[in-house]
Every structure is written in structure tokens, then in C-alpha cells.
Motif scaffolding. Sequence first.
Motif, mmCIF file in Angstrom:
data_model
loop_
_atom_site.group_PDB
_atom_site.id
_atom_site.type_symbol
_atom_site.label_atom_id
_atom_site.label_comp_id
_atom_site.label_asym_id
_atom_site.label_seq_id
_atom_site.Cartn_x
_atom_site.Cartn_y
_atom_site.Cartn_z
ATOM 1 N N LYS A 1 1.017 -1.043 -0.289
ATOM 2 C CA LYS A 1 -0.352 0.022 -0.044
ATOM 3 C C LYS A 1 0.947 1.269 0.148
ATOM 4 O O LYS A 1 0.241 2.070 -0.230
ATOM 5 C CB LYS A 1 -0.917 -0.239 1.484
ATOM 6 C CG LYS A 1 -1.730 1.469 1.003
ATOM 7 C CD LYS A 1 -2.604 1.185 2.572
ATOM 8 C CE LYS A 1 -3.524 0.093 2.574
ATOM 9 N NZ LYS A 1 -5.096 -0.151 3.578
ATOM 10 N N PHE A 2 2.416 1.236 0.371
ATOM 11 C CA PHE A 2 2.786 2.298 0.678
ATOM 12 C C PHE A 2 3.015 2.801 -0.743
ATOM 13 O O PHE A 2 3.555 4.424 -1.336
ATOM 14 C CB PHE A 2 3.849 2.028 2.176
ATOM 15 C CG PHE A 2 5.221 3.476 1.986
ATOM 16 C CD1 PHE A 2 4.785 4.145 2.542
ATOM 17 C CD2 PHE A 2 6.619 3.376 0.771
ATOM 18 C CE1 PHE A 2 5.547 5.469 2.322
ATOM 19 C CE2 PHE A 2 7.195 3.773 1.030
ATOM 20 C CZ PHE A 2 6.759 4.815 1.238
ATOM 21 N N TYR A 3 3.693 1.500 -1.107
ATOM 22 C CA TYR A 3 4.467 2.044 -2.496
ATOM 23 C C TYR A 3 3.451 2.203 -3.754
ATOM 24 O O TYR A 3 3.707 3.188 -4.921
ATOM 25 C CB TYR A 3 5.241 0.490 -2.651
ATOM 26 C CG TYR A 3 6.357 0.651 -2.222
ATOM 27 C CD1 TYR A 3 7.609 1.617 -2.283
ATOM 28 C CD2 TYR A 3 6.885 -0.414 -1.104
ATOM 29 C CE1 TYR A 3 8.878 1.752 -1.377
ATOM 30 C CE2 TYR A 3 8.008 -0.321 -0.644
ATOM 31 C CZ TYR A 3 9.284 0.443 -0.623
ATOM 32 O OH TYR A 3 10.213 0.870 0.083
ATOM 33 N N ALA A 4 2.431 1.619 -4.097
ATOM 34 C CA ALA A 4 1.323 1.843 -4.737
ATOM 35 C C ALA A 4 1.150 2.947 -4.576
ATOM 36 O O ALA A 4 1.091 3.970 -5.480
ATOM 37 C CB ALA A 4 0.314 0.806 -4.361
ATOM 38 N N ALA A 5 0.477 3.472 -3.237
ATOM 39 C CA ALA A 5 1.010 5.001 -3.365
ATOM 40 C C ALA A 5 1.720 6.569 -3.716
ATOM 41 O O ALA A 5 0.884 7.034 -4.268
ATOM 42 C CB ALA A 5 0.295 5.713 -1.565
ATOM 43 N N GLU A 6 2.849 5.680 -3.783
ATOM 44 C CA GLU A 6 4.110 6.550 -3.648
ATOM 45 C C GLU A 6 3.911 6.374 -5.631
ATOM 46 O O GLU A 6 4.201 7.310 -6.019
ATOM 47 C CB GLU A 6 4.773 6.186 -3.667
ATOM 48 C CG GLU A 6 5.453 6.660 -1.617
ATOM 49 C CD GLU A 6 6.716 6.924 -1.705
ATOM 50 O OE1 GLU A 6 6.921 7.538 -0.979
ATOM 51 O OE2 GLU A 6 7.931 6.017 -2.462
ATOM 52 N N ILE A 7 3.573 5.530 -6.285
ATOM 53 C CA ILE A 7 2.947 4.757 -7.331
ATOM 54 C C ILE A 7 2.509 6.199 -8.041
ATOM 55 O O ILE A 7 2.319 6.368 -9.663
ATOM 56 C CB ILE A 7 3.537 3.259 -8.031
ATOM 57 C CG1 ILE A 7 4.631 3.057 -7.583
ATOM 58 C CG2 ILE A 7 3.179 3.683 -9.492
ATOM 59 C CD1 ILE A 7 4.503 1.902 -7.566
ATOM 60 N N PHE B 1 -6.985 2.526 0.173
ATOM 61 C CA PHE B 1 -6.796 3.609 0.183
ATOM 62 C C PHE B 1 -6.671 4.626 2.133
ATOM 63 O O PHE B 1 -6.851 5.776 1.620
ATOM 64 C CB PHE B 1 -5.834 4.693 -0.686
ATOM 65 C CG PHE B 1 -4.766 3.540 -2.137
ATOM 66 C CD1 PHE B 1 -3.690 3.403 -1.392
ATOM 67 C CD2 PHE B 1 -5.923 3.713 -2.754
ATOM 68 C CE1 PHE B 1 -3.317 2.585 -2.131
ATOM 69 C CE2 PHE B 1 -4.898 2.296 -4.094
ATOM 70 C CZ PHE B 1 -3.763 2.578 -3.316
ATOM 71 N N LYS B 2 -8.070 4.145 2.547
ATOM 72 C CA LYS B 2 -9.073 5.265 3.313
ATOM 73 C C LYS B 2 -8.321 5.673 4.326
ATOM 74 O O LYS B 2 -8.092 6.640 4.798
ATOM 75 C CB LYS B 2 -10.225 4.302 3.480
ATOM 76 C CG LYS B 2 -9.293 3.361 4.311
ATOM 77 C CD LYS B 2 -10.943 2.081 4.932
ATOM 78 C CE LYS B 2 -10.583 1.633 5.877
ATOM 79 N NZ LYS B 2 -9.672 0.147 5.053
#
Length: 377
Positions: free
Chosen positions: A149-155, A304-305
Motif C-alpha cells: 500500500k505504501f509503494y502503491a500510494a507513492e507510485i 487507500f482510506k
Amino acid sequence: MGTVCLKERLQVEPNSIQKVDEKEEDEEVISEFPQEDEEGQEIQLSHFIMLRNLGKGSYGKVMLVQHRVSQKLYAMKVLIKSAVKTSSQKKHIQTERKVLEITNHNFITKLHYAFQSKTKLYLIMEFVSGGELFYHLKLKGRMTEKKMKFYAAEILVGLDYLHKENIIYRDLKPENILLDSDGHIKLCDFGLSKICSMGDMYAKSICGTFEYIAPEIILGEMYTKCCDWWTYGALLFDMLTGRPPFYQLSRKQIMEFATVKDIEIPSYLSEEAIDLLKNLLKRNPEERLGGQRDAQEIYEHPFFKDIDFQKIERKEIDPPYDLGNERPFKFFDQNLIRKSSVHDTPVTELGRFQDFSNFTYNGDKLSNECNKLLIIH
């Protein structure tokens, strides 16, 4: 390709496809930049000390270099002109050079200098020491949802930025995502990107990497930046399962999945993750998550809530992997790193495409001039 992309991807590898239509192939990417450094001297190879090899590819290699005056470390990508065989390959180099020029973001690799000789092109990029996300996935296997989730958010933030700059990425994959020393991501390799002009937000070139490519591209249809959201979904699938959706399938089988079959999503994932993947991997781009309001639809997804995207963009959230304490160059090809010979190999053949107009670039000079204006005003 990418700056500091430790494996060159300018020339598409065997599992990638790359077919450029004639109209798009003839388009010239134009850029204009100062050709001197801050002291008025022309940027050249002698300004840098070569320290060690970092990577190699079909067009040349990547080396760690140090600026003689500032002592700063950079990754220098050397491209041999004679290895650029077609006008479409030349266009990919020009496109990446232009994308790197017009972008300025925490999650995009930064170009500092660009110059050329009669036989070679040189890109002086920021040195990103954490290696490719591909390396870390291979080393650790699939990620937990929390880490993903962290890397998905940055990407997601990086892709959103590219789209707002009217750039379709078209080649998002683990090899094109680098990690800096703190563990934050850097997108790289923009040779297959499309820079859209106002009133022309469509593309039709067939290009990308097969395991991640959107169905509309495979089918040869006109497409928009929504193709990046399919690829984003395929990447998240890879991070969560340890393999991309079309892993080890033949081209015929991939065509079947693109037109008929649904991708099976593992039941061990959370409901939010399954729903996110299902909506990103919809064959119809208009029904796909991101198809109507671009990245905003994905920001709002329940997966991503608990993510504060403003803090993500400012890099105020600590990454899952802390790479700062790792030994230097751990995440690079050790066979290359250990080579004692570090030099810019001479090339006698001039090559077909000797003239890459407006290739020279001094990003540091432009940045300093901008800062001076801010201070004055």
C-alpha cells in the motif's frame, strides 16, 4: 531507460513489444536549453570522474561518476549513437530526454546534465542507490498488503503527476521503479512515453511490456492515459502475488486474456485489495477505475482510506524498507560492480544518427537561475 535505471530499457527486451506507427514515428521532440555550465563552459565528459560501473544495456552502459568541482555523485548513462538503428529508437531517446526536462517531482528521476560527442550521448542523472523494485521483489517475494500500500500510494502520486503533465507513461513495471537510499520510489525509463499535446490526448503506438500491457494497446485500438491504470493494476497484482497477471503466458494466451478471459485474483487478499485489482484490471477502459476522473478515482478507493496522500507526496511517511544501513551498491549487478576497468570506451563508428539536436542540458544552471529570481523578487 532511465537515468539511473541500472538496466537500460531503451531498446525493448524480448518480452516487450514496440511498434510505432509512421505518423508518430516522424514527430520530432524539440527542446531548447543553455549549452554551458554556470561558469560559461560547455558541459563535457572531462568535468566528471568515473568511479565504477553500475549497469549495461544494448545502447551503452551506466557508470557512477563524480563532478570534479562540486564532488557530487551522479549516474552517467552513456548511449552509443551507432547502436541507434532506427528513427523510432531515436525518437524514444528524444522523448525520454524531453520528459526528464519537463518533469520535476519527488517521485521522478532528475536529469542534471545532458551533452553529446560525435559518437555518444551522455545523460547525467541523480544517483539512486536503492536499486530497482524488481530486485527487492525477487529478493523478498510478494509483499504484505501494508507494505504494498505504501509503494502503491507513492507510485499513484507519481503517475498522477505525469498525467497532469499530459504524459502517458506506457511502461510501468518493477524494473522501472527505483528506490532511493531512504526507500522512497523514483519512476524512470520514459523512452516509451507519449507526450500529449493539447487537443490530442490519444495514442495508437503498440508498445510496452507484455506482462503489464493494457488490452486496448494489444488490440491495436486508439487509447488514452487510462492504459496506465491497467498497467498499475498489473503491477499491484505482481507486488501482492509475486508474479504479474500474464506471467509465462504466450502471446496468443495473452491475446485471449485481453479479449475474453478474466484474470483470477487470489482469495487470500483482503476485500478492498481484490476490489481494487478487479476495477483496475477491467478490459473496457471506460469502465476501468481511473477511466473517468483519472487518479482521483483511485485516491478515493477504500483500499487507500487510511493513506494521507499529501504526506505521501511530501515524503513524510517512512518507507517499509530502510536501505540507508545497507552496504554500498548491494542492489546492483555485482559482476559489473567488481570490474576494475572503469572508463568511457572509445567508439570509432559515428553511427547513422549523429545529430541529436537540442540534446545539451544543464538543469542545475536553470535551477540556480530560478532561485536567484525568487530571491530578487
